[in-house]
Design a protein around this motif. Structure first.
Motif, PDB file in Angstrom:
ATOM      1  N   GLY A 658       0.816  -1.210   0.000  1.00  0.00           N
ATOM      2  CA  GLY A 658       0.000   0.000   0.000  1.00  0.00           C
ATOM      3  C   GLY A 658       0.850   1.260   0.000  1.00  0.00           C
ATOM      4  O   GLY A 658       0.385   2.339  -0.353  1.00  0.00           O
ATOM      5  N   SER A 659       2.110   1.146   0.428  1.00  0.00           N
ATOM      6  CA  SER A 659       2.979   2.320   0.505  1.00  0.00           C
ATOM      7  C   SER A 659       3.772   2.533  -0.780  1.00  0.00           C
ATOM      8  O   SER A 659       4.706   3.319  -0.804  1.00  0.00           O
ATOM      9  CB  SER A 659       3.942   2.183   1.685  1.00  0.00           C
ATOM     10  N   VAL A 660       3.435   1.790  -1.830  1.00  0.00           N
ATOM     11  CA  VAL A 660       4.144   1.951  -3.103  1.00  0.00           C
ATOM     12  C   VAL A 660       3.422   2.997  -3.940  1.00  0.00           C
ATOM     13  O   VAL A 660       2.266   2.807  -4.320  1.00  0.00           O
ATOM     14  CB  VAL A 660       4.216   0.609  -3.859  1.00  0.00           C
ATOM     15  N   ASN A 661       4.095   4.096  -4.173  1.00  0.00           N
ATOM     16  CA  ASN A 661       3.522   5.127  -5.036  1.00  0.00           C
ATOM     17  C   ASN A 661       3.754   4.728  -6.482  1.00  0.00           C
ATOM     18  O   ASN A 661       4.851   4.312  -6.856  1.00  0.00           O
ATOM     19  CB  ASN A 661       4.180   6.475  -4.738  1.00  0.00           C
ATOM     20  N   MET A 662       2.728   4.871  -7.289  1.00  0.00           N
ATOM     21  CA  MET A 662       2.832   4.404  -8.673  1.00  0.00           C
ATOM     22  C   MET A 662       3.911   5.157  -9.450  1.00  0.00           C
ATOM     23  O   MET A 662       4.448   4.651 -10.433  1.00  0.00           O
ATOM     24  CB  MET A 662       1.472   4.562  -9.380  1.00  0.00           C
ATOM     25  N   GLN A 663       4.261   6.349  -8.973  1.00  0.00           N
ATOM     26  CA  GLN A 663       5.314   7.084  -9.666  1.00  0.00           C
ATOM     27  C   GLN A 663       6.642   6.334  -9.592  1.00  0.00           C
ATOM     28  O   GLN A 663       7.459   6.408 -10.501  1.00  0.00           O
ATOM     29  CB  GLN A 663       5.437   8.487  -9.064  1.00  0.00           C
ATOM     30  N   TRP A 664       6.845   5.583  -8.482  1.00  0.00           N
ATOM     31  CA  TRP A 664       8.059   4.764  -8.376  1.00  0.00           C
ATOM     32  C   TRP A 664       8.141   3.792  -9.557  1.00  0.00           C
ATOM     33  O   TRP A 664       9.201   3.591 -10.138  1.00  0.00           O
ATOM     34  CB  TRP A 664       8.044   3.961  -7.082  1.00  0.00           C
ATOM     35  N   LEU A 665       6.998   3.194  -9.876  1.00  0.00           N
ATOM     36  CA  LEU A 665       6.988   2.198 -10.952  1.00  0.00           C
ATOM     37  C   LEU A 665       7.304   2.877 -12.284  1.00  0.00           C
ATOM     38  O   LEU A 665       8.064   2.351 -13.109  1.00  0.00           O
ATOM     39  CB  LEU A 665       5.637   1.484 -11.028  1.00  0.00           C
ATOM     40  N   VAL A 666       6.712   4.066 -12.482  1.00  0.00           N
ATOM     41  CA  VAL A 666       6.992   4.802 -13.709  1.00  0.00           C
ATOM     42  C   VAL A 666       8.484   5.147 -13.764  1.00  0.00           C
ATOM     43  O   VAL A 666       9.145   4.970 -14.793  1.00  0.00           O
ATOM     44  CB  VAL A 666       6.113   6.068 -13.781  1.00  0.00           C
ATOM     45  N   ARG A 710       0.498   2.515 -20.900  1.00  0.00           N
ATOM     46  CA  ARG A 710       0.270   2.322 -22.340  1.00  0.00           C
ATOM     47  C   ARG A 710       0.521   3.616 -23.108  1.00  0.00           C
ATOM     48  O   ARG A 710       1.087   3.600 -24.188  1.00  0.00           O
ATOM     49  CB  ARG A 710      -1.166   1.831 -22.575  1.00  0.00           C
ATOM     50  N   GLU A 711       0.106   4.736 -22.490  1.00  0.00           N
ATOM     51  CA  GLU A 711       0.343   6.013 -23.154  1.00  0.00           C
ATOM     52  C   GLU A 711       1.825   6.255 -23.391  1.00  0.00           C
ATOM     53  O   GLU A 711       2.219   6.907 -24.353  1.00  0.00           O
ATOM     54  CB  GLU A 711      -0.212   7.164 -22.303  1.00  0.00           C
ATOM     55  N   ARG A 712       2.639   5.725 -22.499  1.00  0.00           N
ATOM     56  CA  ARG A 712       4.082   5.880 -22.673  1.00  0.00           C
ATOM     57  C   ARG A 712       4.667   4.796 -23.577  1.00  0.00           C
ATOM     58  O   ARG A 712       5.881   4.703 -23.717  1.00  0.00           O
ATOM     59  CB  ARG A 712       4.774   5.819 -21.315  1.00  0.00           C
ATOM     60  N   GLY A 713       3.816   3.949 -24.074  1.00  0.00           N
ATOM     61  CA  GLY A 713       4.327   2.887 -24.945  1.00  0.00           C
ATOM     62  C   GLY A 713       4.863   1.697 -24.173  1.00  0.00           C
ATOM     63  O   GLY A 713       5.665   0.920 -24.694  1.00  0.00           O
ATOM     64  N   LEU A 714       4.414   1.566 -22.898  1.00  0.00           N
ATOM     65  CA  LEU A 714       4.907   0.444 -22.082  1.00  0.00           C
ATOM     66  C   LEU A 714       3.786  -0.580 -21.894  1.00  0.00           C
ATOM     67  O   LEU A 714       2.632  -0.207 -21.678  1.00  0.00           O
ATOM     68  CB  LEU A 714       5.361   0.952 -20.719  1.00  0.00           C
ATOM     69  N   ASP A 715       4.147  -1.826 -21.984  1.00  0.00           N
ATOM     70  CA  ASP A 715       3.188  -2.902 -21.779  1.00  0.00           C
ATOM     71  C   ASP A 715       2.904  -3.034 -20.281  1.00  0.00           C
ATOM     72  O   ASP A 715       3.827  -3.083 -19.471  1.00  0.00           O
ATOM     73  CB  ASP A 715       3.785  -4.206 -22.322  1.00  0.00           C
ATOM     74  N   ALA A 716       1.618  -3.094 -19.928  1.00  0.00           N
ATOM     75  CA  ALA A 716       1.271  -3.175 -18.503  1.00  0.00           C
ATOM     76  C   ALA A 716       1.763  -4.469 -17.873  1.00  0.00           C
ATOM     77  O   ALA A 716       1.868  -4.576 -16.650  1.00  0.00           O
ATOM     78  CB  ALA A 716      -0.242  -3.058 -18.335  1.00  0.00           C
ATOM     79  N   ARG A 717       2.083  -5.471 -18.713  1.00  0.00           N
ATOM     80  CA  ARG A 717       2.584  -6.733 -18.146  1.00  0.00           C
ATOM     81  C   ARG A 717       3.994  -6.604 -17.584  1.00  0.00           C
ATOM     82  O   ARG A 717       4.523  -7.531 -16.992  1.00  0.00           O
ATOM     83  CB  ARG A 717       2.544  -7.827 -19.226  1.00  0.00           C
ATOM     84  N   ARG A 718       4.596  -5.451 -17.790  1.00  0.00           N
ATOM     85  CA  ARG A 718       5.919  -5.230 -17.186  1.00  0.00           C
ATOM     86  C   ARG A 718       5.821  -5.038 -15.676  1.00  0.00           C
ATOM     87  O   ARG A 718       6.840  -4.971 -14.988  1.00  0.00           O
ATOM     88  CB  ARG A 718       6.590  -4.007 -17.812  1.00  0.00           C
ATOM     89  N   GLY A 747      10.416  -8.521 -24.707  1.00  0.00           N
ATOM     90  CA  GLY A 747      11.519  -7.835 -25.392  1.00  0.00           C
ATOM     91  C   GLY A 747      12.025  -6.659 -24.583  1.00  0.00           C
ATOM     92  O   GLY A 747      11.542  -6.376 -23.489  1.00  0.00           O
ATOM     93  N   PRO A 748      13.009  -5.970 -25.138  1.00  0.00           N
ATOM     94  CA  PRO A 748      13.653  -4.882 -24.385  1.00  0.00           C
ATOM     95  C   PRO A 748      12.677  -3.760 -24.062  1.00  0.00           C
ATOM     96  O   PRO A 748      11.763  -3.479 -24.841  1.00  0.00           O
ATOM     97  CB  PRO A 748      14.727  -4.385 -25.353  1.00  0.00           C
ATOM     98  N   ASN A 749      12.887  -3.162 -22.909  1.00  0.00           N
ATOM     99  CA  ASN A 749      12.145  -1.971 -22.523  1.00  0.00           C
ATOM    100  C   ASN A 749      12.652  -0.817 -23.380  1.00  0.00           C
ATOM    101  O   ASN A 749      13.832  -0.504 -23.348  1.00  0.00           O
ATOM    102  CB  ASN A 749      12.398  -1.714 -21.029  1.00  0.00           C
ATOM    103  N   PRO A 750      11.770  -0.156 -24.145  1.00  0.00           N
ATOM    104  CA  PRO A 750      12.239   0.903 -25.050  1.00  0.00           C
ATOM    105  C   PRO A 750      12.978   2.023 -24.325  1.00  0.00           C
ATOM    106  O   PRO A 750      13.896   2.619 -24.880  1.00  0.00           O
ATOM    107  CB  PRO A 750      10.944   1.421 -25.687  1.00  0.00           C
TER     108      PRO A 750
END
Lengths: 754, 403
Positions: A658-666, A710-718, A747-750
């Motif tokens: 719960g303490s994980v801010n989504m910005q960390w993931l971005v 997705r807007e950034r071109g990243l697959d949510a499965r990452r 594949g590689p993360n763009p």
């Protein structure tokens, strides 16, 4: 923020290499010591003095459980009186033998998936490269720990300006009286509130004897009157009768209770000892109008008052056949309540077994001429543990008849009550017996008083005080086996039959246990420290209110009601309710909340602390693992202790998912990582999370994050969340490798290539 | 009031004997209340008996989870001193304080003795826990056989770290069992062994059934019982198994097989169904004896010489008390070795040392013992300050008299 931390490498065989790595990564910022063992307090004082250290990091090679008391986290007290932040970190060993083979095989599989065009020969890493990558992972674990230490902000404790150690006890029954005595015995002041006009509760109607102490085979005096006298005469206990709690505001150590008579009282904590309420017979069909059929509680009261004549009295502990009839007849609307009552009846079986045995015995003793005076018919006796001795002794009583069998049906007319039952030990038709009773006594279902959420809602707070009541058939039970007084409201605990139907001896012990939990919570509140489970943690969330957009997501998501909306629409924090889980930090879309180091910067610094020289030399794919410090991180450490450092993950412990801010993931996915794996407690019915439901919350946030990825071109499965229990160390490596293989297939993360 | 420190003497010290779930909880909570606390554990690890459990009923959650949180709390307590691999070898009582003599023991070699140290404390909590009732004591019932195991042994086999990865196998064939039996009350509720009910075995067996039936789809289980005792909300354990009962994979048989008889490829359990009177003689691949709890201080585990009388209250008429050699404290034990608390002398007892109980109750019992100990420490503080006050008063009066 530490300027000159001391890093102590304890018994690390590669201490020299680690020291060199630290020096090149952190320059002159840290003083590094490579030692064979933990320095004594005197040695540490000397180091502190010579180098002017302002923070300590103890790095060990193996997971050591017992730091001596002078190294209690999170602060070290220097002889000159200064307090230095003290962190500890365990480095994973390097994989060897079969572990290395396993890791290399997985590494090989992934790298082929990840760069399919490169051709197997050129892309395939060698075992030496896998080992080298594991060495990197080990060093990075150290660098990430240093980054965490350096991100620490000084902790400002928020002790309550004025704090009360007064205990408010709701309910003056056996539990409430025992709690009042226990608390007053420790020197606390007590306010005991009883809604009726008399103290003693249900215990008033029990035969005045019970087995509740060694040697457990004989009845001993109940001494209820003495207990009531002692409580009433105790100068530190105030008793108010005929009132209930109307409202409760404030926080632990500083609650204001408003009673139904309008009076207001300051108190530090609240004990819910509201007990149970008499059940009616209406749940069982056709019995409610029969004057000769009583519940055990009703019978006990009449017996106590001398209103039971000498007669043959049958006590029946198990009513399954009657319950089945009731279930068959119930309408759809009646069914949920009936099912709840029947579940409460099951939960009360032990109390009914003991209680009816004791009543049957008391009847037999009062009317010794009547043979038999009482019959106890049971399908089974739930007298667990030491009370077996009492059961054994009662069996020998001459005027008491015990019969094992299953009640089939009941017919009542002027001649009495005829009860048909199938006697145990005899099969078929021969087994059907009939007993005639002048009076039939049925078990109590002991629903908690108030039947549901027994406390009023905190003013201005979104959630009820004890959310757990809705989960456990109305009982204020805890979700945790190891922490029976842990509720979702700091400083509010339940004991006695409000928590679970239980015997008097058990209620008294429960009361004492709950008093300790509340005492501990009040002390933590007074000092500005976190309560269990992060007890001793002083960091409180800090709000940069100038940037707050008043979205109040933090208020909504706080599992402990520690945040409320103030008159300006801004979050108001109650430090003493707060458990420091960091959920508010995770919730904040504007990232204006921090917990003395647990903030956006710490995450970013830790992610960037890794020392991968070039993208090509990285073991790919590389994942960031965010693991809950309560369960998943220790499991991960146990797995690494066994299998060695995993070459393709970097691990960051978090307070809760719960303490994980989504910005960390971005941040992670737009820097060096191909994916993020979140490990936290299981959610759902048997949730283990001590911070509400961190995994469920995180899952919800991930759902919302998918779009912006997705807007950034990243697959949510990452990004993947895997529930992980503390004992799942054995399966964790597979779980991680499986995620890495999924990343490899993506594949590689763009962003990494760019 | 900023703290409750003034309620107790600043030097008040509490010793907790036993680092199982009960003692560990007691020590951590006492330290968090501001009391200097020493936790003494004879083995080199904390956690005691629960470390060897596969999971806790009713949630089937791992014991390591709670232990992890408790040890994390312990590591944050500067008031808590941990004495691992340490035994209590001597005891003295003077002027209301207890002096414990401690000796570090070498876990590898019990014969190696090391230096003694002393610890002075004001109150002691005895949380010495329990031992599994030995299967060997049921040899006459055929329990000593490769196809027989105790519930604690099964617990180990069901643990994910167990020898066969959490799935028990027949030791002779190495294959998972297809038919298993549980015999409840093995040693408990038995005048020949332990008169008490061990309180946890029924719930533990229901937990075992759930774990086994989930993991082995071909398995059938029979549970032989006298009463199925699941106090309080634990009744849900049985409810959770109703699907297996309906599917015929699980039966509850009200019977008490006296003996397990080797029979061809398995074990046969002759018994009589006490409800129907029917004679039973089913055969099984594995038989689990639900052996109960014997307190660690049980006289059965002590040499006869240890039955010396300690310094008991004057005129004690109790029915009790062989003195535990393994614990040289003036404790009152009952016939089975359960401790009777002596609150007046600052000796408190908690957990399965007092009576058989499950984990949640042990935790609660540990916390409750700390509350009683805090009460004792406060009363002593009160008495001491009253004595101090009257001393001051007397001195003042004497001063006046002199004037």
């Amino acid at each position: 923020m530490p300027e000159r931390p001391g890093i102590f490498l304890l018994a690390c065989p590669d201490g020299e290499a680690l020291t060199a790595g630290l020096t090149s990564r952190w320059g002159g910022r840290a003083v590094v010591f490579s030692l064979d063992s933990l320095p004594t307090a005197d040695d540490m004082a000397a180091h502190h003095q010579r180098h002017g250290l302002d923070a300590l990091l103890l790095v060990s090679d193996t997971r050591t459980l017992s730091l001596p008391a002078e190294y209690a986290l999170p602060q070290w007290l220097a002889p000159d009186g200064t307090r230095l932040p003290l962190h500890s970190c365990t480095l994973p060993p390097l994989p060897s033998g079969p572990a290395l083979e396993r890791q290399h095989a997985a590494h090989l599989r992934r790298s082929v998936l990840y760069a399919p065009s490169a051709g197997p020969e050129s892309a395939a890493p060698t075992p030496d490269q896998t080992l080298e990558a594991a060495r990197h992972a080990r060093e990075d674990a150290l660098h990430m720990a240093v980054a965490r230490l350096l991100a620490q902000q000084p902790v400002t404790l928020q002790p309550l300006p004025s704090s009360s150690f007064r205990l408010l006890i709701l309910g003056g029954g056996w539990t409430g009286l025992a709690a009042a005595q226990a608390a007053a015995g420790c020197g606390l002041s007590v306010l005991l509130v009883e809604k009726s006009d008399t103290l003693g509760g249900a215990a008033r109607f029990l035969p005045r004897e019970l087995p509740c102490a060694a040697p457990w085979d004989e009845e001993i005096p109940l001494r209820l009157e003495e207990r009531i006298q002692a409580v009433e005469n105790d100068p530190s206990i105030d008793v108010i009768r005929g009132v209930e709690l109307a409202a409760l505001t404030g926080q632990p150590g500083d609650f204001q209770a408003t009673l139904s008579d309008g009076s207001r009282h300051a108190c530090g904590s609240v004990l819910l000892a509201t007990g149970w309420q008499p059940s009616d017979l209406s749940v069982l069909p056709g019995l409610e109008d029969c004057p000769n059929i009583l519940t055990a509680g009703d019978f006990a009261r009449r017996f106590q008052e001398g209103r039971i004549p000498a007669a043959h009295i049958v006590f029946l502990t198990d009513t399954e056949a009657l319950e089945r009839q009731a279930l068959d007849r119930a309408t759809e609307e009646e069914l949920p309540l009936l099912q709840r009552r029947l579940r409460q009846l099951r939960a009360s079986h032990a109390v009914n077994s003991l209680g009816m045995l004791r009543l049957a015995r008391a009847v037999a003793e009062r009317f010794p001429a009547q043979r038999p005076a009482s019959t106890l018919l049971f399908r089974q006796m739930t007298l667990p543990g030491i009370l077996e001795r009492y059961y054994r002794k009662a069996q020998a009583h001459p005027a008491l008849r015990l019969a094992r069998g299953e009640a089939l049906d009941i017919a009542a007319d002027a001649a009495g009550i005829r009860l048909r039952f199938r006697q145990a030990g005899l099969g078929g038709r021969d087994g059907i017996r009939e007993v005639t009773a002048d009076l039939l006594v049925l078990p109590e279902s002991m629903p908690p008083a108030g039947d549901g959420i027994p406390l009023p809602v905190q003013e201005g707070s979104r959630a009820a005080i004890l959310p757990e009541c809705s989960r456990f058939d109305g009982y204020a039970a805890s979700n945790f086996i190891c922490f029976p007084y842990e509720t979702r409201r700091t400083g509010i605990a339940a004991a006695g039959c409000a928590r679970e139907p239980q015997t008097l001896a058990s209620c008294a012990e429960d009361a004492q246990g709950a008093v300790l939990a509340l005492l501990r919570d009040m002390r933590a509140a007074a000092q500005g420290l976190a309560p269990h489970p992060r007890s001793g943690d002083g960091a409180c969330p800090q709000f940069e209110l100038a940037r707050c957009t008043r979205c109040n997501r933090c208020v909504e998501e706080c599992p402990f009601g520690a945040l409320e909306v103030d008159a300006d629409g801004l979050p108001r924090h109650y430090p003493a309710r707060c458990r420091r889980c960091g959920t508010c930090f995770g919730a904040c879309p504007e990232r204006v909340i921090s917990l003395a180091g647990h903030d956006m910067r710490m995450g970013r610094d830790m992610m960037e602390a890794i020392s991968l020289p070039r993208v090509e030399a990285c073991p790919r794919p590389l994942a960031l693992v965010l693991a809950c410090e309560n369960d998943a991180l220790p499991a991960l450490q146990a797995a690494q202790a066994r299998w060695g450092a995993h070459p393709a993950v970097r691990i960051m412990g978090v307070r809760c998912l719960g303490s994980v801010n989504m910005q960390w993931l971005v941040d992670a996915l737009t820097s060096q990582y191909d994916g993020v794996l979140l490990l936290g407690c299981a959610d759902g019915e048997d949730a283990q999370c001590h911070f509400g439901a961190g995994s469920a919350l995180c899952r919800q946030r991930l759902h919302n994050l998918a779009e912006s990825l997705r807007e950034r071109g990243l697959d949510a499965r990452r990004v993947r969340l895997e529930p992980t229990a503390r004992d799942e160390a054995a399966v964790l490596p597979d779980r991680i490798d499986h995620f890495l293989e999924c990343l490899a297939a993506l594949g590689p993360n763009p962003f990494v290539r760019a | 009031m900023k703290d409750i420190a003034h309620l107790f003497s600043p030097s008040a010290t509490l010793a907790v004997l036993g680092g199982g779930i009960c003692g560990l909880t007691a020590a951590v909570e006492a330290a968090e209340c501001g009391i200097s606390t020493h936790l003494i554990e004879i083995s080199p690890q904390l956690g005691g008996r629960v470390r060897s459990l596969a999971s806790y009923f009713p949630k089937l959650c791992p014991p390591s989870c709670g232990l992890e949180l408790l040890t994390a709390r312990l590591r944050r307590q500067s008031r808590l001193t941990l004495h691992l691999a340490t035994r209590l070898v001597g005891y003295a009582h003077a002027e209301g304080r207890h002096t414990l003599t401690l000796q570090a023991c070498d876990p590898a070699d019990a014969a190696v003795s090391s230096a003694l140290s002393t610890l002075r404390c004001d109150a002691v909590i005895i949380a010495t826990g329990w031992r599994p009732f030995p299967l060997a004591a049921l040899a006459e019932r055929g329990a000593v056989h490769p196809l027989c195991l105790s519930n604690m042994q099964l617990e180990h086999l069901l643990s994910p770290d167990g020898p066969s990865g959490g799935i028990p196998v027949r030791p002779d064939t190495g294959t998972p069992p297809r038919r298993m039996a549980f015999i409840q009350c093995a040693g408990s509720r038995d005048v020949n062994h332990m008169s008490h009910c061990s309180a946890v075995c029924c719930s533990a067996t229901l937990k075992h059934c759930r774990l086994l039936l989930e993991r082995l789809p071909d398995l059938h289980i029979d549970v032989y019982y006298m009463d199925l005792r699941t106090p309080g909300r634990l009744f849900a354990l049985r409810e959770a198994l109703s699907g297996y009962e309906q599917a015929g994979r699980l039966r509850f048989l009200p019977a008490r097989p006296f003996r397990a008889v080797p029979d061809g490829r398995g074990m046969r359990l002759p018994a009589e169904n006490t409800q129907t009177g029917e004679h039973l003689a089913h055969a099984y691949d594995l038989v689990v004896w639900a052996t109960g709890m014997r307190p660690s201080l049980s006289p059965h585990d002590m040499p006869p010489a240890a039955a010396a009388r300690p310094n008991l209250p004057e005129g004690w008429q109790g029915p009790l008390l062989p003195q535990a050699e393994s614990l040289p404290l003036p404790l009152l034990l009952d016939r089975q070795g359960f401790v009777m608390e002596r609150e007046e002398s600052g000796l408190f007892a908690a957990g399965c040392a007092v009576r058989p109980m499950n984990v949640a109750d042990s935790v609660r019992s540990g916390a409750a013992a700390v509350t009683r100990a805090l009460g004792y420490l406060h009363q002593r503080m009160d008495a001491a300050s009253r004595a101090g006050a009257s001393e001051t008063e007397r001195t003042a009066r004497e001063g006046r008299d002199h004037a």
